[in-house]
Scaffold this active site. Structure first.
Site, PDB file in Angstrom:
ATOM      1  N   SER A   1       8.711  -3.369   9.338  1.00 20.50           N
ATOM      2  CA  SER A   1       9.926  -2.606   9.047  1.00 20.50           C
ATOM      3  C   SER A   1      10.747  -2.524  10.323  1.00 20.50           C
ATOM      4  CB  SER A   1       9.546  -1.195   8.591  1.00 20.50           C
ATOM      5  OG  SER A   1      10.705  -0.368   8.493  1.00 20.50           O
TER       6      SER A   1
ATOM      7  N   TYR B   1       5.169   7.084  10.205  1.00 18.52           N
ATOM      8  CA  TYR B   1       5.557   5.761   9.694  1.00 18.52           C
ATOM      9  C   TYR B   1       5.953   4.858  10.848  1.00 18.52           C
ATOM     10  CZ  TYR B   1       7.790   2.280   6.624  1.00 18.52           C
ATOM     11  OH  TYR B   1       8.132   1.116   5.955  1.00 18.52           O
TER      12      TYR B   1
HETATM   13  N1  LIG Z   1      11.885  -0.172   0.826  1.00 20.61           N
HETATM   14  C1  LIG Z   1      12.225  -0.189   2.101  1.00 20.61           C
HETATM   15  O1  LIG Z   1      13.312   0.331   2.481  1.00 20.61           O
HETATM   16  C2  LIG Z   1      11.355  -0.854   3.117  1.00 20.61           C
HETATM   17  C3  LIG Z   1      11.936  -1.137   4.363  1.00 20.61           C
HETATM   18  C4  LIG Z   1      11.158  -1.739   5.350  1.00 20.61           C
HETATM   19  C5  LIG Z   1       9.837  -2.057   5.090  1.00 20.61           C
HETATM   20  N2  LIG Z   1       9.273  -1.761   3.881  1.00 20.61           N
HETATM   21  C6  LIG Z   1       7.869  -2.122   3.709  1.00 20.61           C
HETATM   22  O2  LIG Z   1       7.801  -3.121   2.707  1.00 20.61           O
HETATM   23  C7  LIG Z   1       6.547  -3.030   2.009  1.00 20.61           C
HETATM   24  C8  LIG Z   1       6.823  -2.939   0.515  1.00 20.61           C
HETATM   25  O3  LIG Z   1       7.651  -1.807   0.287  1.00 20.61           O
HETATM   26  P1  LIG Z   1       8.413  -1.548  -1.091  1.00 20.61           P
HETATM   27  O4  LIG Z   1       9.753  -1.017  -0.749  1.00 20.61           O
HETATM   28  O5  LIG Z   1       8.286  -2.734  -1.985  1.00 20.61           O
HETATM   29  O6  LIG Z   1       7.553  -0.309  -1.609  1.00 20.61           O
HETATM   30  P2  LIG Z   1       6.748  -0.030  -2.972  1.00 20.61           P
HETATM   31  O7  LIG Z   1       7.546  -0.468  -4.145  1.00 20.61           O
HETATM   32  O8  LIG Z   1       6.301   1.387  -2.867  1.00 20.61           O
HETATM   33  O9  LIG Z   1       5.505  -1.008  -2.854  1.00 20.61           O
HETATM   34  C9  LIG Z   1       4.344  -0.707  -2.140  1.00 20.61           C
HETATM   35  C10 LIG Z   1       3.235  -1.568  -2.722  1.00 20.61           C
HETATM   36  O10 LIG Z   1       2.036  -1.364  -1.957  1.00 20.61           O
HETATM   37  C11 LIG Z   1       0.971  -1.141  -2.867  1.00 20.61           C
HETATM   38  N3  LIG Z   1      -0.042  -0.321  -2.235  1.00 20.61           N
HETATM   39  C12 LIG Z   1       0.110   0.909  -1.690  1.00 20.61           C
HETATM   40  N4  LIG Z   1      -1.069   1.343  -1.230  1.00 20.61           N
HETATM   41  C13 LIG Z   1      -1.982   0.363  -1.485  1.00 20.61           C
HETATM   42  C14 LIG Z   1      -3.372   0.226  -1.264  1.00 20.61           C
HETATM   43  N5  LIG Z   1      -4.078   1.193  -0.658  1.00 20.61           N
HETATM   44  N6  LIG Z   1      -3.984  -0.914  -1.655  1.00 20.61           N
HETATM   45  C15 LIG Z   1      -3.281  -1.890  -2.270  1.00 20.61           C
HETATM   46  N7  LIG Z   1      -1.968  -1.820  -2.507  1.00 20.61           N
HETATM   47  C16 LIG Z   1      -1.333  -0.698  -2.116  1.00 20.61           C
HETATM   48  C17 LIG Z   1       1.602  -0.457  -4.068  1.00 20.61           C
HETATM   49  O11 LIG Z   1       0.873  -0.707  -5.268  1.00 20.61           O
HETATM   50  P3  LIG Z   1      -0.230   0.246  -5.928  1.00 20.61           P
HETATM   51  O12 LIG Z   1       0.297   1.655  -5.841  1.00 20.61           O
HETATM   52  O13 LIG Z   1      -0.320  -0.291  -7.323  1.00 20.61           O
HETATM   53  O14 LIG Z   1      -1.477   0.017  -5.136  1.00 20.61           O
HETATM   54  C18 LIG Z   1       2.924  -1.216  -4.158  1.00 20.61           C
HETATM   55  O15 LIG Z   1       2.748  -2.414  -4.887  1.00 20.61           O
HETATM   56  C19 LIG Z   1       5.821  -1.818   2.596  1.00 20.61           C
HETATM   57  O16 LIG Z   1       4.926  -2.256   3.580  1.00 20.61           O
HETATM   58  C20 LIG Z   1       6.956  -1.010   3.226  1.00 20.61           C
HETATM   59  O17 LIG Z   1       6.498  -0.193   4.269  1.00 20.61           O
HETATM   60  C21 LIG Z   1      10.010  -1.184   2.895  1.00 20.61           C
END
Ligand SMILES: NC(=O)c1ccc[n+]([C@@H]2O[C@H](COP(=O)([O-])OP(=O)(O)OC[C@H]3O[C@@H](n4cnc5c(N)ncnc54)[C@H](OP(=O)(O)O)[C@@H]3O)[C@@H](O)[C@H]2O)c1
Length: 274
Positions: free
Chosen positions: A155, A168
């Site tokens: 991120s 975070y």
């Molecule tokens: N959205 C943003 O603005 C943003 C910006 C920068 C970086 N990111 C990063 O990008 C990545 C994806 O984010 P997103 O926005 O797509 O968020 P999201 O929709 O909340 O996706 C997170 C995913 O991680 C899985 N997960 C969480 N805990 C887990 C565990 N213990 N074991 C296996 N799977 C797990 C969740 O699935 P389950 O709950 O089904 O396990 C879900 O599929 C993350 O690393 C986040 O920090 C996001």
């Protein structure tokens, strides 16, 4: 040998979009997350091989690696599972939130990477055994019959701190550090190690989870601005995997045009100056 990529956090957001994007390119995927129903729907849509796994559970991660190996191996890994909990100050934050953020964003990344590295190396050897030019992707251009790719989704919060970012920030800075360490440790192997650091991405659950289900508050960061969509991130991510295998994009920072830094998000229309 076709390329096969393991994508963690595939049940929503960036991970699900990444599986869809790989599938549209004809690559095989293994979709990993905890929610079986979502994984099975994604599998029905894309042909992904679903594996229910909590990446913070070492035994489940070992079973994941065994299942990947037994069902066709892998040549790619996207460590995307992660997330944020809370926006409290360091002083007011809870140790439990920090523990959970470290477990998924850092320890989970470590566990999955360590368990899958031998599987990726077997995938490299299988590509070599199959002969030059037989692998999907562009390895044939440079005469590499077998290679592997690892990409960690961190991120911009792993590169720039902000008030309320505490746990975070710390977890994503750590994920960034681990990515660099891994690249050094794998030097000499045909394995590239990449990092994709997105800024503001509007996914359905990320901010909702961070703000503990407060939908009104979770909508605010995306008001009056055009953020990245999960599909935008997936497109850049899959392009990084599609480069010739000697090309390693160490760090890709991806933001919407309206966000020029963690602290500068332009709200309202973007207009050329007079
Ligand atoms: N959205 C943003 O603005 C943003 C910006 C920068 C970086 N990111 C990063 O990008 C990545 C994806 O984010 P997103 O926005 O797509 O968020 P999201 O929709 O909340 O996706 C997170 C995913 O991680 C899985 N997960 C969480 N805990 C887990 C565990 N213990 N074991 C296996 N799977 C797990 C969740 O699935 P389950 O709950 O089904 O396990 C879900 O599929 C993350 O690393 C986040 O920090 C996001």
């Amino acid at each position: 040998m076709a390329q096969r990529v393991v994508v963690t956090g595939a049940s929503s957001g960036i991970g699900a979009a990444t599986v869809r994007r790989f599938a549209a390119r004809g690559w095989e995927t293994v979709a990993v997350a905890r929610r079986a129903d979502r994984l099975h729907a994604l599998a029905a849509e894309t042909g992904a091989h679903p594996v229910v796994c909590d990446v913070t559970d070492e035994a489940q991660v070992a079973a994941l690696a065994a299942e990947v190996a037994a069902t066709g191996g892998a040549t790619g890994l996207v460590n995307n599972a992660g997330g944020a909990l809370g926006t409290e100050s360091v002083e007011a934050s809870s140790a439990e939130d920090w523990r959970r953020m470290f477990e998924v964003n850092v320890l989970g990344l470590r566990a999955v990477t360590a368990a899958l590295l031998p599987v990726l190396r077997d995938g490299i050897r299988a590509g070599r055994a199959a002969g030059a030019g037989s692998a999907a992707g562009s390895g044939a251009e440079v005469g590499w019959p077998g290679w592997a790719s690892i990409l960690n989704v961190t991120s911009t919060a792993g590169h720039q701190v902000y008030a309320g970012g505490g746990g975070y920030n710390a977890a994503k800075f750590a994920a960034h550090a681990v990515t660099g360490v891994l690249r050094l440790e794998l030097a000499g192997e045909p394995i590239r190690v990449m990092e994709l650091a997105p800024g503001l991405v509007h996914t359905e659950e990320f901010t909702l989870n961070r703000l503990r289900g407060d939908a009104a508050a979770a909508a605010k960061p995306y008001e009056d601005v055009l953020p990245l969509r999960a599909e935008d991130v997936a497109a850049v991510l899959v392009d990084a995997f599609s480069q010739p295998p000697h090309v390693n994009q160490d760090l890709i920072v991806l933001r919407p045009v309206a966000q020029s830094s963690v602290f500068h998000t332009h709200r309202g229309p973007l207009e050329p100056r007079a």
